[in-house]
Design an enzyme around this catalytic site. Sequence first.
Site, PDB file in Angstrom:
ATOM      1  N   ASP A   1       0.866  -1.174   0.000  1.00  0.00           N
ATOM      2  CA  ASP A   1       0.000   0.000   0.000  1.00  0.00           C
ATOM      3  C   ASP A   1       0.909   1.232   0.000  1.00  0.00           C
ATOM      4  O   ASP A   1       2.120   1.133   0.163  1.00  0.00           O
ATOM      5  CB  ASP A   1      -0.993  -0.018   1.165  1.00  0.00           C
ATOM      6  CG  ASP A   1      -2.211   0.853   0.846  1.00  0.00           C
ATOM      7  OD1 ASP A   1      -2.176   1.611  -0.134  1.00  0.00           O
ATOM      8  OD2 ASP A   1      -3.212   0.792   1.590  1.00  0.00           O
TER       9      ASP A   1
HETATM   10  C1  BGC Z   1      -4.948   3.318  -0.173  1.00  0.00           C
HETATM   11  C2  BGC Z   1      -5.146   2.274  -1.239  1.00  0.00           C
HETATM   12  C3  BGC Z   1      -5.014   2.909  -2.598  1.00  0.00           C
HETATM   13  C4  BGC Z   1      -3.675   3.586  -2.704  1.00  0.00           C
HETATM   14  C5  BGC Z   1      -3.435   4.223  -4.059  1.00  0.00           C
HETATM   15  C6  BGC Z   1      -3.682   4.114  -0.390  1.00  0.00           C
HETATM   16  O1  BGC Z   1      -3.605   5.185   0.482  1.00  0.00           O
HETATM   17  O2  BGC Z   1      -4.936   2.691   1.093  1.00  0.00           O
HETATM   18  O3  BGC Z   1      -6.401   1.662  -1.082  1.00  0.00           O
HETATM   19  O4  BGC Z   1      -5.186   1.946  -3.601  1.00  0.00           O
HETATM   20  O5  BGC Z   1      -3.588   4.584  -1.715  1.00  0.00           O
HETATM   21  O6  BGC Z   1      -4.218   5.325  -4.253  1.00  0.00           O
END
Ligand code: BGC
Length: 758
Positions: free
Chosen positions: A291
Amino acid sequence: MQVVRFVGAVALSVAVLPGAGAQGLVNPATEKKIDALLAQMTIEEKVGQLNQYSSAFDVTGPPPSAGYQKAMYDQIRQGLVGSVLNVTGAEATRKMQQLAVENSRLKIPMIFGLDVIHGYRTQFPVPLGEAASWDPAAIEGSARIAATEAAAAGVHWTFAPMVDIARDARWGRIMEGAGEDVYLGSLVAAARVRGFQGTDLSALDTIAACAKHYAAYGFAEAGRDYNTVDISEHTLRNVVLPPFKAAAEAGVATFMNSFNEIGGIPSTGSAHLQRDILKGEWGFPGFVVSDWASIGEMIPHGFAENLEAAAQKAIVAGSDMDMEARAYVAHLAGLVKAGKVDVKIVDDAVRRVLRVKFALGLFDDPYRYSDAAREKQVLADPGHAAASRDVARKSIVLLKNEGGLLPLEKGVKTIAVIGPLAADKDTPLGNWRAQAVAGSAVSLLEGIQAAVPASTRVVHAEGVKLVTGQRNFMARSVFNTTDRSGIPAAVEAARTADAVVLAVGEDAFQTGEGRSQVDIGFKGLQEELIRAVLEANKRTIVVLMTGRPLTLGWTADNAPAILEAWHGGSQAGHAIADVLFGDYNPSGKLPAAFPRHVGQLPMTYAHKNTGRPGPEPGVTWSSYNDMPNDPLYPFGFGLSYTTFAYSEPKVSAPEIGRDGSLRVSATIANSGKRAGTEVVQLYVRDLVGSVTRPVKELKGFQKVTLAPGESREVTFTLTAKDLAFYTAAGKWEAEPGAFKVFVGGNSRDVKEAGFSLK
Ligand code: BGC
């Protein structure tokens, strides 16, 4: 088929899941091409494939520092970037791809990812809302349209579906998943994967999907985003993992790990989750992306002392691609050269990334998704709006309808459409809306205006604002509305109307990442408005637009009719009007309970019995002294404009063997005056286990449409497989003993029978 290779103590599996073959992720020809590429790559180029940047500050994460864009472009030219997120549009993606393909030594195309969560341009209801349809085919269809639009705009890969089970509505991200239930959540997870990916990842109407957030992110303590998770292996295996496994079995190409720790180990650094379970036990052949910056966040977690150590822990644990921590690009090559990370681990990660790129057809034509003409045509497809309206109607849940106030007659003389969300053309788009055009949704007011004849007068009054000034949900003051000046006009509009539709709930950006709340009731002055309007006119229908279950308090007792419409997407206003006027008879069922009080959270119908289940209220029983234990509206709950009567369920045998199967049947009758659709639900309770079992678990459901007076026998088949769970012995199997089965229209109002498993 699964071959597990060991590098030191680390399992690197080369595997073929049933679905994976269908997606073409693993096949001998591709593996050969990957071997050939790997043989040519320097360690820096290998690490580059595992390096992902955001194209610009977009949705999450800190803004890029000066020179960021330039440095990134330089690295792309050198083949040091495998993926970019947040670049969209046929033209922009083409340009970005050119940087890599025309400049880098090996011309390996990049994969472009984006959060396409409930639509790309056309928005469908937020995922929690969509799950209320209990309609996997409709959900699959919506994901396919999202994929079609995204693919036409140069996007290869979505960071969806989010398959986190969520039982705490304080957590703002409950909006992104399918709710509280393991069985429904697993079906929805698979449906979304099928919708995004189809059967051929190289097709122009499919994109790679990503099951996230692996794992247990939805169990953040106290519903606070990014918070600690401390759950047992038992809960992990029985509750958290099944939707991920369902996604893997449906052939999902990628996984995203999660921000949280579990039992002291950040998911990003968890070999147990990523190596042992995902790539080992399940034989997952795709790749795991971290993540956002989660590799670096292992430092503040207190799990790695610096970025280099974080990179080492993450890659060894099985995090294949680094999203925006820049840990791999900075340290991984050095770690390999220093002998601290076996190059085979890096090779395995690169192989996984390349498999997905090959499957997408990017090596055949890196620009195949970046076609401006197709983009224009696909994004204008009128069929997408029609599909969105259909899914939105299916997602609406009728929570209360006293005295048959709904449906409204279209010939009604005057309708007052009141509330902060009545004319709002933006909030129905919800959060995580990809490339929706701001303010492009059909508002409830517009939907009602379009539905009624010219003879009906539609009066609008906003009443109060939902939030103050800018919709900045990072500022707590956003909820401190004090302006009551619109209330008198709203009251006057209500007083003189034949019926009132009152739209309240949550702003689009009130749920989603970083949107945790301690209070999930009506924010600001909304309840004051609701009370004033109901006092002026009892014929008031409260329409909720939310991304989470709310505590409704006074409104639940006093409003005669309540409709949960969620953040319903681009066509929300039309869909709600379809339901209000009876053109569509609602059949949505709650995918997560509405608690009576926030203090009950986390909650689920599938709780354990405890040693003191007791009668309520009772001082020394497991109950609250000031409120019942049960929710206001339970999981699976939703009314219709007709009524359904259930017979006692019958089982085909009192006892079944391990290889046998049991039929559970009940007759459902439409006992009302309109045709309607009911979601008939089957629950099971395993009375005694080697570990305690929930008091009820959903094991099946069927949607039946019945004419007035019509009845139908609905039959479910249960086998030992449906009764299996992760036992004390660490096996996924059913244990012999007595079971109860329940059939009903929600998780609370059921009729029961019993059987035993030999
Ligand atoms: C989120 C994810 C997301 C990623 C990209 C993160 O902060 O937890 O769910 O896919 O950002 O935007």
